[in-house]
Design a protein around this motif. Sequence first.
Motif, PDB file in Angstrom:
ATOM      1  N   LEU A 278       8.028  -8.711  25.132  1.00 53.65           N
ATOM      2  CA  LEU A 278       8.771  -8.962  23.902  1.00 53.65           C
ATOM      3  C   LEU A 278       8.512 -10.377  23.380  1.00 53.65           C
ATOM      4  CD1 LEU A 278      12.224  -7.260  24.634  1.00 53.65           C
ATOM      5  CD2 LEU A 278      10.400  -6.461  23.119  1.00 53.65           C
ATOM      6  N   ALA A 279       8.460 -11.336  24.297  1.00 55.86           N
ATOM      7  CA  ALA A 279       8.195 -12.721  23.882  1.00 55.86           C
ATOM      8  C   ALA A 279       6.808 -12.829  23.252  1.00 55.86           C
ATOM      9  CB  ALA A 279       8.318 -13.656  25.087  1.00 55.86           C
ATOM     10  N   TRP A 280       5.835 -12.148  23.855  1.00 58.95           N
ATOM     11  CA  TRP A 280       4.480 -12.163  23.292  1.00 58.95           C
ATOM     12  C   TRP A 280       4.467 -11.508  21.915  1.00 58.95           C
ATOM     13  CZ3 TRP A 280       1.117  -8.258  21.778  1.00 58.95           C
ATOM     14  CH2 TRP A 280      -0.192  -8.663  21.512  1.00 58.95           C
ATOM     15  N   LEU A 281       5.190 -10.397  21.767  1.00 59.47           N
ATOM     16  CA  LEU A 281       5.246  -9.714  20.475  1.00 59.47           C
ATOM     17  C   LEU A 281       5.891 -10.594  19.412  1.00 59.47           C
ATOM     18  CD1 LEU A 281       6.230  -6.048  21.465  1.00 59.47           C
ATOM     19  CD2 LEU A 281       4.080  -6.816  20.442  1.00 59.47           C
ATOM     20  N   VAL A 282       6.950 -11.298  19.791  1.00 57.18           N
ATOM     21  CA  VAL A 282       7.624 -12.189  18.842  1.00 57.18           C
ATOM     22  C   VAL A 282       6.667 -13.273  18.363  1.00 57.18           C
ATOM     23  CG1 VAL A 282       9.390 -13.995  18.649  1.00 57.18           C
ATOM     24  CG2 VAL A 282       9.980 -11.774  19.622  1.00 57.18           C
ATOM     25  N   GLU A 283       5.982 -13.893  19.313  1.00 59.65           N
ATOM     26  CA  GLU A 283       5.044 -14.962  18.952  1.00 59.65           C
ATOM     27  C   GLU A 283       3.899 -14.422  18.103  1.00 59.65           C
ATOM     28  OE1 GLU A 283       1.749 -17.586  18.917  1.00 59.65           O
ATOM     29  OE2 GLU A 283       1.718 -15.658  19.973  1.00 59.65           O
TER      30      GLU A 283
END
Length: 314
Positions: A278-283
């Motif tokens: 999720l963090a990668w997707l947000v970034e």
Amino acid sequence: MAGGLAALLDDIAALAKLAAASVDDVGAAAGRASAKAAGVVIDDTAVTPRYVQGVTAQRELPIIAKIARGSLRNKLLFILPAALLLSQFVPWLLTPILMVGGTYLAFEGAEKLWEAVSGHHAAKPEVTAAEQGPEAEGRMVSSAIRTDFILSAEIMVIALNEVADQPIVSRAIILVIVALGITALVYGVVALIVKMDDIGLRLAQTRNGATAAFGRGLVAAMPKVLTVLSTVGVAAMLWVGGHILLVGVHELGWDGLYDVVHHLEDAVHGVAGIGGVLAWLVETVASAIIGLVVGAVVVLVMHQVHKRRGRAAH
């Protein structure tokens, strides 16, 4: 004497271990640098097949080979020495140069998106390259190599920025490895892509049963594969361009936008099991949005400039 020989052998063993460790470090650094440039590599792979449209099947691979040689020449003879000199004597220039390249990528991605949405595509030539002859082929190869120069420069500067803390010799070796590896990867994949329909056609014509069906499937699938690749290339340009700009403004001391994205990443990072994804997707999404906004502004400015030039000409 025996003691001296033993000490010499110990020294040789120590040097061998040090050399092996150095090779491992260079290999790992080259891998990290190549991974950082992955988005531009996707774009490069997506762009190049267009340059062999309209040529005969017999000329496709020779043309790709010419472009690949030109790409390698761009990287090793022009970009690599310039990048090393910059990193050695004016390293502070790397971030602005990266940001200029990031802006260009964002512009390219936004322009392609605008063309897809508006339906305003560049006019196709009425006469194919195959019908125009060798001179047209030469112009097409030169145009592809010029386009490759921009993408290659971005790849090499991204890679260099990842290993800027290495000694200059290590940096040079790493960049050579990146240049050779990425050029082989990009143009190997491009060659496979442009010949895939020929392979499928050959299978469909010379084989029977499941093999022939597979060949017909390849022929039918290639237009879809090229469309998907083009779409991925646009997304990669926006994402990579936006990410370069996001990190660049942070490194230049303007932390507001970077902090907002970082806080959004932190907000989802704690989700059990999928927090990292999720963090990668947000970034990634945030970077793509930044790339789209910046690219759209540049597209708007460029269109206005072209309109004014058109009016001035009349």
